[in-house]
Design an enzyme around this catalytic site. Sequence first.
Site, PDB file in Angstrom:
ATOM      1  CD  GLU A   1      -2.730  -1.333  -0.114  1.00 28.40           C
ATOM      2  OE1 GLU A   1      -2.935  -0.328  -0.827  1.00 28.40           O
ATOM      3  OE2 GLU A   1      -3.107  -2.474  -0.427  1.00 28.40           O
TER       4      GLU A   1
ATOM      5  CG  HIS B   1      -1.327   1.248  -4.396  1.00 28.11           C
ATOM      6  ND1 HIS B   1      -1.459   1.191  -5.766  1.00 28.11           N
ATOM      7  CD2 HIS B   1      -1.640   0.002  -3.939  1.00 28.11           C
ATOM      8  CE1 HIS B   1      -1.830  -0.026  -6.127  1.00 28.11           C
ATOM      9  NE2 HIS B   1      -1.941  -0.761  -5.043  1.00 28.11           N
TER      10      HIS B   1
END
Length: 489
Positions: free
Chosen positions: A255, A258
């Site tokens: 994550e 991202h």
Amino acid sequence: MTAYDELMAFQRETEALGQIAGRLGWDQETMMPAHATPQRAEEHGAMANILHARRIDPRIGDWLAAAEPADAVATANLRHIRRSFERTAKVPAALAAELAKTTSLAHRVWAQARADEDVAAFLPMLEKVVALRREEATAIAGDAAPYDALLDDYESGATGASLSAMFDALRPRLVALRAAILDRPAPAQLSGTYDDAAQLALSEKLAAVFGYSLDQGRIDKAVHPFSSGSGLDVRITTRTTPTDPFNCFYSTIHEVGHATYEQGIDAAHLLTPIGQGVSMGVHESQSRIYENQLGRCRAFTGWLYGQMRDQFGDFGIADEDAFYATVNRVSAGFIRTEADEVQYNLHVLLRFDLERALMAGDLAVADLEAAWNDRFKADFGYAVDKPSDGVLQDVHWSEGLFGYFPTYTLGNVYAGCLHEALRKALPDLDDQLAKGDAGPATAWLREAVQQYGGLRTPVETIGHATGAAPSEGPLLDYLEEKFSGIYGL
């Protein structure tokens, strides 16, 4: 003000409202009271109505006709606005609002059905979601394939046919590599339990190592880890499992990939159409290269081994080499998000084929579980044991995200291309990673990919960074070299 200036001022407000809508989704996943679902569904529907009305405002057409781009940035902004305007105008406002409301409700139904191992409880709601998305896809696609209209929402320029060709080239070598590996003795796996608070503490350290700024973000827990937001407010979630700290650590690194993409975009593009990741495939390339090619390489896992010993003491793995093999252990399993690099894409190809069949009307929702179980048995060689390990494991279909799954594998392909270029650019990369220093790698990615946001198309973005058109070859070569070394193939 010129027509372009007026358009961008209007668009800035639309982008800001879109960020607010995204924050509603983040809150729903992390902090929203359990009984707030009906009200949140109304709120999602209201925001969808407002955003839909803005995105088809007739003035946009006038501004687009009159706007004269002065540079590449303006040209790219106009390209994104025109694409959104033309696409959104084809979808009735009532349908957009109904989709937002239904998927908000469906998410909670899915979560409860997953907890109860009750597929039948979810299917009626999934039937509604599929019908609404098929209606939307048909409205957008016209004479083209409806699935391609959905796919284009996440990966502009991609088609089901083009991805099928790429995936068909991936499958044989992946299947052969998987078979060769599973014929060898497996490395040791972790045992024991690992304190949740200690996992989260090391997880936060890993986020910082890979360049995530908590001054413009935060880390929370969720059932399904995700990243949300862009610009100055980019939030991530992770999860903890007492017996599997890797789940927490690598979910976090994933994550963070991202999130640092969004945080790394040139601040001049804030709240503009190009001020966010250009596509889900390119987005996934960042999360996967952070998680796998960097986070699971021998140099970095050697450093992580020391961090885990500091945090948890002796946890039963003898040395750094054994730990590297454990981190990259290939074994039978059901869950896509927990799958190793070799088998991960086989999970995605399964979903890609099933959702294309659903959208084409070749597969009924009532038959989805059986189709899933049959395909899984054929691809992996063993049967699904329960729905939460099978058709109910992913959140995506409850949220109507058809066309999203193939971007995961496309992101892996892009990551393979970027990793090849990164290694050429930074020949001493392993020396840095062995010290827990991912700064040079993340700086290269920021310079080559992240800062540009949506300035270029997805394929152009990867081509600009690597100097070559995207292809599955570098990913396959990397996987075969890495796992041949680990398993002595």
